[in-house]
Scaffold this active site. Structure first.
Site, PDB file in Angstrom:
ATOM      1  N   ASP A  66       0.855  -1.181   0.000  1.00 14.03           N
ATOM      2  CA  ASP A  66       0.000   0.000   0.000  1.00 14.03           C
ATOM      3  C   ASP A  66       0.900   1.244   0.000  1.00 14.03           C
ATOM      4  OD1 ASP A  66      -2.432   1.514   0.343  1.00 14.03           O
ATOM      5  OD2 ASP A  66      -1.819   1.834   2.405  1.00 14.03           O
ATOM      6  N   THR A  99      -3.095   5.276  -4.018  1.00 12.13           N
ATOM      7  CA  THR A  99      -2.017   6.020  -3.335  1.00 12.13           C
ATOM      8  C   THR A  99      -0.665   5.797  -4.013  1.00 12.13           C
ATOM      9  OG1 THR A  99      -1.945   4.178  -1.770  1.00 12.13           O
ATOM     10  CG2 THR A  99      -3.085   6.162  -1.061  1.00 12.13           C
ATOM     11  N   THR A 100      -0.462   4.608  -4.605  1.00 11.98           N
ATOM     12  CA  THR A 100       0.789   4.353  -5.342  1.00 11.98           C
ATOM     13  C   THR A 100       0.727   5.052  -6.693  1.00 11.98           C
ATOM     14  OG1 THR A 100       0.798   2.174  -4.286  1.00 11.98           O
ATOM     15  CG2 THR A 100       2.380   2.534  -6.051  1.00 11.98           C
ATOM     16  N   ASP A 401      -8.980   0.139   2.182  1.00 12.13           N
ATOM     17  CA  ASP A 401      -8.953   0.622   0.794  1.00 12.13           C
ATOM     18  C   ASP A 401     -10.233   0.227   0.059  1.00 12.13           C
ATOM     19  OD1 ASP A 401      -6.526   1.694   1.258  1.00 12.13           O
ATOM     20  OD2 ASP A 401      -5.423   0.572  -0.258  1.00 12.13           O
TER      21      ASP A 401
END
Length: 533
Positions: A66, A99-100, A401
């Site tokens: 994550d 988020t990545t 998530d």
């Protein structure tokens, strides 16, 4: 510090930009530091992405892919690199997923900006062009999106599965995705359908079993056992539950004092007074019909003593002590009751009602379950199981998530294809648009379009595919009008990604591009770092 001058023809004065050496070095150092952070998480993008093992100073080990968690645990010292850490936090709070992606896009944009700066284009021109390009990109994505009905549970599950497929616990996506959807739908308020507060979904972690044993509980779960002292009850049907914030123990003096007892009669008097004081409290509690007590953790003195537990057991009142202060709001909302701060305010109308409160053995420990709550508030509890702490923690992050993805779809009801399809389509359309624009603007927009290709490139690379062949084929399919063609990393080829059920919320993609552009523009505008001691 001498300025670097270059002989420039008059006509190109506005087109070319010559900076002094220090400002150039600062910009390059900032961009390189930020790109180093982006490259660190790039390998963990997508369903075939690698995991990172993070070892903290206190010996704690975390295994995750994550982006927000990895960057959060990194000790980043360079100020511009810290901005990328904050960027992933912003994406986490705005959309919860991607988020990545947002950091990888920012890294690719910074690489293109470095080339543009080297070619002598002014940072302000680049910054304005990036802003225009991101606005256009959001319009293109919105045009590609497919509307969704909140009642369409299948589509919501597909979207949650896509989010879970890139996680360590991806093999459990068939269990966790429906669980995430059901828990969000159970807390949606029909009066305010666009607002979902994830604090209404409590996640309780319990070691033992496997992730397959994870369950959704319509009620409350306490990760502690009922008080067994003096043989108190551990199961209660037709429970009348009180949440109390006072102590059932003898009062203490306000200031530190020591009392000297000189003979036994005085000692007996003190003990008798203590007994009468506690007995008086328990009689008041019993008079309301209360048979389950949830006692808030106390820092001033013991919330309960052995004597009070003995009397409570005699009165057949089940006791769960050491309830955390921050859980009180969730508990009272779920039970539809009021917290009681003083014994004088203890009334029957402040109690919650449930069909069953019981202690259940799970693995090594025990938990207390409250089920069949009458007039239950819009909350739910998820009990996560796992064979070790690392798996449980990663399952919790992955579930968070998935919950965020479902929340995104509830607030903005549009789905978009995954698998690099939207990025390639954006790249194609922005590339065509850049040819219409004049001067430096068109050049900068074309660079923005090229930067977006980093997502399909990285997806293919992480899956061990030939990235050049895959991305070339993908461009070709999009040029023929197949806007939903994307990389199917499981089959290792290009397919219609919507038919493969690889979908994500529109909000994840739009916020990733908007936030990444905003961050890059900010880094571009910095021409000096001033250290204040």
């Amino acid at each position: 510090m001498a300025a670097v001058t270059a002989a420039q023809p008059r006509s190109s004065k506005t087109e070319s930009y010559v900076d002094n050496k220090r400002k150039e070095d600062i910009r390059q150092a900032n961009i390189k530091a930020a790109r180093a952070v982006a490259d660190a998480v790039r390998t963990s993008l997508g369903p075939k992405g690698m995991d990172k093992m993070i070892s903290t100073a206190n010996g704690e080990v975390i295994i995750t892919n994550d982006g927000a968690t990895i960057l959060n645990k990194m000790e980043v010292l360079q100020p511009a690199a810290k901005m990328l850490v904050d960027l992933s936090k912003s994406q986490d709070s705005a959309a919860g997923d991607g988020t990545t992606t947002v950091v990888v896009i920012a890294g690719a944009l910074l690489k293109q900006c470095l080339l543009l700066l080297t070619n002598g284009i002014h940072p302000t021109v680049i910054s304005d062009s990036l802003h225009k390009a991101s606005t256009k990109a959001v319009d293109v994505l919105t045009a590609m999106a497919v509307p969704l009905e909140i009642s369409d549970r299948e589509s919501l599950i597909k979207s949650a599965s896509t989010s879970l497929n890139s996680k360590v616990v991806s093999q459990y996506s068939t269990l966790l995705a429906p669980l995430a959807v059901d828990s969000v739908l159970s807390v949606v308020d029909p009066a305010k359908p666009d607002m979902v507060d994830l604090r209404d979904i409590k996640i309780v972690k319990k070691l033992g079993g496997t992730v397959d044993d994870t369950e959704l509980v319509k009620g409350l779960v306490f990760d502690k056992k009922a008080s067994h002292a003096a043989g108190g009850p551990t199961r209660m049907e037709n429970a009348k539950i009180a949440v109390i914030q006072f102590q059932i123990s003898p009062p203490k003096t306000d200031i530190e004092q020591s009392i000297v007892v000189s003979d036994y009669t005085q000692m007996d008097r003190i003990l008798k007074e203590e007994r009468n004081y506690i007995l008086g409290m328990i009689k008041k509690i019993k008079a309301t019909g209360c048979n389950v007590l949830l006692i808030q953790k106390s820092i001033l003195r013991d919330a309960v003593t052995d004597l009070s537990l003995h009397y409570l057991a005699k009165a057949k009142i089940m006791v769960i002590k050491d309830v955390e202060r921050e859980d009180i709001e969730f508990i009272t909302k779920t039970l539809n009751c009021l917290p009681i701060a003083n014994i004088e305010h203890f009334r029957a109308e402040k109690l919650g009602h449930a069909d069953l409160v019981e202690e259940v053995s799970l693995g090594d420990g025990k938990i207390v379950k409250v089920t069949g709550i009458k007039d239950m508030g819009r909350t739910t509890t998820v009990l996560i199981r796992g064979s070790n702490q690392l798996v449980i923690d990663e399952a919790e992050r992955s579930l968070h998530d998935a919950l965020c993805v479902v929340r995104c779809l509830v607030s903005k009801r549009f789905l978009i294809a995954g698998g690099g399809a939207p990025e390639i389509e954006l790249s194609r359309q922005l590339g065509a648009w850049s040819k219409v624009l004049h001067g430096m603007e068109g050049y900068c927009v074309r660079s923005f379009a090229e930067a977006l290709e980093v997502i399909p490139y990285t997806l293919a690379e992480n899956a061990g595919l030939n990235r050049i062949a895959i991305v070339t084929e993908l461009r070709n399919r999009h040029a023929q009008g197949e806007i939903n063609a994307g990389i199917n990393v499981r089959k290792g080829q290009i397919t219609n990604i919507l038919e493969e059920n690889v979908v994500q919320p529109l909000l994840v993609s739009t916020s990733a591009i908007t936030l990444a552009t905003e961050c890059v523009r900010m880094i571009l505008k910095i021409d000096d770092i001033v250290n204040v001691r």
